[in-house]
Enzyme design. Structure first.
Site, PDB file in Angstrom:
ATOM      1  N   TRP A 374      -3.492   0.493  -1.061  1.00 12.03           N
ATOM      2  CA  TRP A 374      -4.630  -0.718  -0.775  1.00 12.03           C
ATOM      3  C   TRP A 374      -5.805   0.152   0.973  1.00 12.03           C
ATOM      4  CZ3 TRP A 374      -3.612  -2.555   5.167  1.00 12.03           C
ATOM      5  CH2 TRP A 374      -2.874  -1.464   5.778  1.00 12.03           C
ATOM      6  N   ASP A 375      -6.079   1.353   0.569  1.00 15.21           N
ATOM      7  CA  ASP A 375      -6.945   1.622   1.716  1.00 15.21           C
ATOM      8  C   ASP A 375      -8.263   1.455   1.203  1.00 15.21           C
ATOM      9  OD1 ASP A 375      -5.355   4.842   2.219  1.00 15.21           O
ATOM     10  OD2 ASP A 375      -4.759   3.659   0.435  1.00 15.21           O
ATOM     11  N   GLU A 513       5.296   2.117   7.393  1.00 16.99           N
ATOM     12  CA  GLU A 513       6.622   2.788   5.897  1.00 16.99           C
ATOM     13  C   GLU A 513       7.735   3.387   6.538  1.00 16.99           C
ATOM     14  OE1 GLU A 513       3.593   3.690   2.478  1.00 16.99           O
ATOM     15  OE2 GLU A 513       3.742   5.080   3.893  1.00 16.99           O
ATOM     16  N   LYS A 634       5.265   4.164  12.174  1.00 19.74           N
ATOM     17  CA  LYS A 634       4.708   5.542  11.723  1.00 19.74           C
ATOM     18  C   LYS A 634       2.472   5.481  11.218  1.00 19.74           C
ATOM     19  CE  LYS A 634       3.056   6.805   6.857  1.00 19.74           C
ATOM     20  NZ  LYS A 634       3.535   6.677   5.067  1.00 19.74           N
ATOM     21  N   GLN A 635       2.318   3.813  10.988  1.00 20.46           N
ATOM     22  CA  GLN A 635       0.692   3.396  11.915  1.00 20.46           C
ATOM     23  C   GLN A 635       0.370   2.194  12.246  1.00 20.46           C
ATOM     24  OE1 GLN A 635       0.915   4.067   7.516  1.00 20.46           O
ATOM     25  NE2 GLN A 635      -0.749   2.693   7.543  1.00 20.46           N
TER      26      GLN A 635
END
Length: 816
Positions: A374-375, A513, A634-635
């Site tokens: 998805w970057d 994630e 994680k993010q």
């Protein structure tokens, strides 16, 4: 301080793999890592070459099951160009005394060079200068040059120039237990005395690849007629030439290489084309001239100029002098140029003619197997406002795989289309079902395919491309079809809860994630991830808007072709007003339902114990624990909403759903989740810098600096050598382009709402918007926008609620 020359002083074997990744050269068609021409794949070096979209599948038995992986294939190594003096050893940095060593990457011209002085075991001192390019003008060509000076000796120099197809995929340690031999040799030989060639084929995808190499030795710029000895082995061919050199004499070794495949357009036969290309190519210097011109034209389109206060113009990370090693800190302009350089090497003008996606780790190594995630959500804005034709080509990669996405949805019992979390050749789901934790050595289930939000990213990218370009042809023939099929998926995965009179999305993962299931649950998946649910609402709302945007005949034909009925539209409208969002702690948007019941994590204790806890998931698993138990991300997950949408848009979506959205909602949620994030993804600092820009510019700039460090400092401890992080590279540039300028294309208006941090005095960039070429300059005092002469009609520029008409050739200045 030069913002365009990336320099390494001294040879450091421990950091060589990082340098090779950061000094990769490419042109959008293929890329070659920055290993020396004498290097072989070993514990220090990894001279990989990769073709955009060059994939192959192999099966391996792991943990009692057979798994199939599709990999970006390491192609034959075209770099080998080495020498030895008399009967001495072939040159190697590990067997000589290095008197001086300097490596430079000229970012403006796309040239990698090394200057080395060494003394061999016989006491002979030699200086050598190496230059290399992967041609940005001609996608099939690359070249290198080595200039040798015999400082204190005379003798015979033997040169070996080779094409080596005996390579395997061995660039990622944790993949090395998997089958990795993708190439099978077919043919090798000589076209003429100067040119050798090697043809190989991938053993599953049956992709034919051929390299041809022309090698010359020159004295005083004149090619020498030398006897050549050809060496052939299966998958390998080389030429050896010998030349006599006297003390003080200079010789130049020149190697020009072409790469063609069976998928190339406009060719007769790949072997013939490869030979013809190198035979007709000019000298290294001639190629350098046209290559440099291509880069010069790219930089005219893409460069962002920014000025810092005088006291900060040569310092970025702290108050110390800038060290020579860019990885330890350095000039912000230099690092930004480096990151833009790598984005442009991965997706260039040549991408427009290719059927490829944009890989999250570039074409720079084998990490993530070269897959597309998805970057692109972070990467496309870089191209939308510069060369949107590149974005269009990358979106067409998704359109050509719409059939596979429809089949995937049907297999799961849904309507519409579901794109894979990891995509490669044909768009099937390439996400591995098990993955290795290098910290514990255990193979574990991989549930990341449940990140259905990749569908949302694709829809968002389609919409943003259209907002910037107004490309109705793309929308009518390709974009709308993808968008509506994605909307159908979100409608079909939404479940109505009559007790709440709300719709829910169950059994998915969000961007974070660390959380793939509830603590103790056997079945993976989470319910009502806020980011996923809001994105579904936005997509369904825009899908309904599409029918008004399209011409009546196009809308009718599309509905007929897809079978979209009025009843379906009614359900879309209902879901877009009744989706469930879960809250806790007085206004905190819950990352997912049940998040509030998770345990708080001991951040202080784990930082003291492990220092680097970015990959907290691996640490906890090695301890027999799981991050699923904790409020630890994680993010960015919830905060992605504030990254993608302006406060006006996100407030409107919450009001549409009947939920309150106050002024303090955004800063309160930012503060809450930032404290609970480990930044285990390089994308995390991008998002946090962006969302902090309006509420806390000091912290925003700190996060910006952390993003700058992501690859030059390899902040994740060994991941960058396996491949750069393209999303973070493009994302940090977009913080300047859109984040700090407030640049947004929405509703046929180009909006600007600057929030420059005190570290920036001015931003200036060239961009394209709806057929116009614009110059945009932002300072703390004003905005200046100039429209260069063209045939397009006037556009509207908005700032702080006011609209300004801008005609071709005119300039507007808006005081702040």
């Amino acid at each position: 301080m030069n913002d365009w020359i990336f320099i390494y002083d001294g040879f450091d074997p421990e950091k060589e793999s990082l340098r090779e990744a950061l000094c990769t050269l490419g042109n959008g068609y293929f890329a070659t890592r920055g290993a020396g021409s004498e290097a072989q794949a070993d514990a220090i070096h990894y001279p990989g070459t990769y073709l955009a979209g060059g994939y192959n599948r192999l099966s391996t038995e792991i943990a009692g099951r057979v798994i199939e992986n599709e990999d970006l294939v390491n192609l034959p190594n075209w770099l080998p160009l080495n020498f030895r003096i008399d009967d001495g050893s072939w040159f190697s940095l590990m067997t000589v005394e290095i008197l001086s060593y300097r490596q430079e990457l000229d970012i403006r011209k796309g040239v990698l060079s090394r200057t080395i002085r060494f003394r061999d075991r016989q006491g002979r001192e030699t200086s050598m200068t190496c230059r290399r390019l992967v041609h940005m003008g001609n996608p099939h060509l690359a070249a290198q040059e080595i200039v040798l000076t015999a400082e204190n000796w005379s003798g015979a120099v033997t040169i070996r120039s080779a094409l080596d197809g005996r390579v395997v995929n061995a660039g990622v340690k944790r993949y090395q237990s998997l089958n990795n031999r993708h190439l099978e040799p077919l043919n090798a030989g000589s076209f003429n005395s100067d040119v050798i060639y090697l043809e190989v084929r991938t053993n599953q995808s049956k992709l034919h690849l051929v390299q041809a190499a022309r090698t010359r030795v020159l004295k005083k710029k004149d090619p020498l007629l030398l006897e050549r000895r050809v060496i052939e082995e299966p998958g390998y061919i080389a030429q050896e030439l010998t030349v006599d050199v006297t003390k003080g004499e200079i010789i130049a070794l020149e190697k020009v290489v072409s790469l063609f495949t069976s998928r190339d357009r406009g060719i007769s036969e790949w072997n013939l084309e490869a030979g013809k290309a190198v035979e007709s190519a000019g000298s290294f210097n001639a190629l350098l001239k046209t290559h440099s011109l291509a880069w010069e034209q790219l930089w005219r389109r893409f460069e962002i100029e920014f000025r810092k206060p005088k006291s900060q113009r040569t310092r970025v990370y702290d108050s110390r002098s800038i060290p020579r090693d860019p990885g330890a800190g350095g000039n912000a302009g230099l690092v930004l140029h480096l990151y833009m350089f790598h984005v442009l090497q991965t997706t260039s003008m040549h991408t427009i003619d290719l059927d490829v996606g944009v890989p999250s780790r570039g074409w720079h190594g084998e990490a993530y197997r070269g897959h597309i995630f998805w970057d692109e959500l972070y990467i496309f804005p870089f191209f939308n406002f510069r060369v949107p034709e590149i974005t269009r080509a990358l979106l067409m990669y998704r359109y050509r795989r719409l059939g596979e996405a429809r089949a995937a949805a049907k297999k799961e019992g849904w309507r519409g289309a579901i794109y894979p979390w990891q995509s490669a050749s044909n768009g099937r789901e390439e996400t591995q079902r098990i993955h290795l934790n290098p910290q514990s050595g255990r193979w574990l289930p991989d549930n990341s395919h449940l990140q259905r939000h990749v569908n949302a990213a694709i829809a968002y990218n389609i919409w943003q491309y259209f907002q910037v370009t107004g490309d109705m042809e793309f929308l009518s023939f390709y974009g709308a079809e993808m968008f509506l099929e994605i909307a159908r998926f979100w409608e079909s995965i939404s479940t109505y809860n009559p007790d709440l009179d709300r719709y829910e999305i169950l059994g998915v993962m969000g961007p974070d994630e660390y959380h793939d299931r509830y603590p103790g649950a056997e079945k993976p998946g989470l319910n009502n991830n806020a980011y996923t649910n809001i994105m579904a609402v936005w997509i369904l709302s825009r899908a309904l808007e599409l029918f008004d945007l399209l011409a009546e005949v196009e809308s009718r034909d599309l509905c007929e072709r897809l079978g979209v009925l009025d009843e379906e539209k009614t359900r879309w409208r209902d879901i877009s007003r009744k989706m469930r969002i879960v809250f806790h702690d007085d206004g905190i948007i819950s990352q997912f339902e049940g998040y509030d019941r998770l345990e708080e994590f001991d951040w202080k204790g784990y930082r003291k114990k492990y220092k680097d806890i970015q990959r907290l998931d691996r640490i906890l698993e090695a301890e027999g624990d799981t991050p699923n138990r904790y409020k630890a991300s994680k993010q960015a997950d919830v905060l992605m909403l504030f990254y993608l949408f302006s406060s006006e848009e996100i407030s409107g979506l919450f009001q549409q759903l009947g939920y309150p959205f106050e002024y303090e909602t955004i800063p309160r949620n930012i503060d809450y989740y930032l404290k609970r994030t480990s930044h285990g993804s390089t994308l995390s600092h991008v998002v946090h810098s962006w969302v902090l820009a309006r509420s806390d510019r000091v912290r925003s700039w700190k996060q910006f600096i952390m993003t700058l460090q992501s690859d030059v400092s390899d902040i994740q401890g060994g991941t960058t050598p396996e491949g750069i992080h393209l999303g973070a590279m493009a994302g940090v540039v977009d913080i300047l382009q859109e984040g700090y300028t407030g640049l947004e294309a929405r509703g046929q208006v180009l909006w600007l709402n600057p929030v420059l941090p005190k570290e920036l005095r001015r931003l200036r960039m060239h961009m394209r918007y709806r057929g116009h070429s614009l110059s945009v300059e932002v300072t703390p005092q004003r905005i200046k926008v100039h429209a260069f002469p063209c045939a397009s009609g006037p556009i509207q520029v908005g700032c702080k609620g006011k609209l300004f008409n801008l005609k071709t050739g005119d300039t507007i200045e808006i005081p702040l």
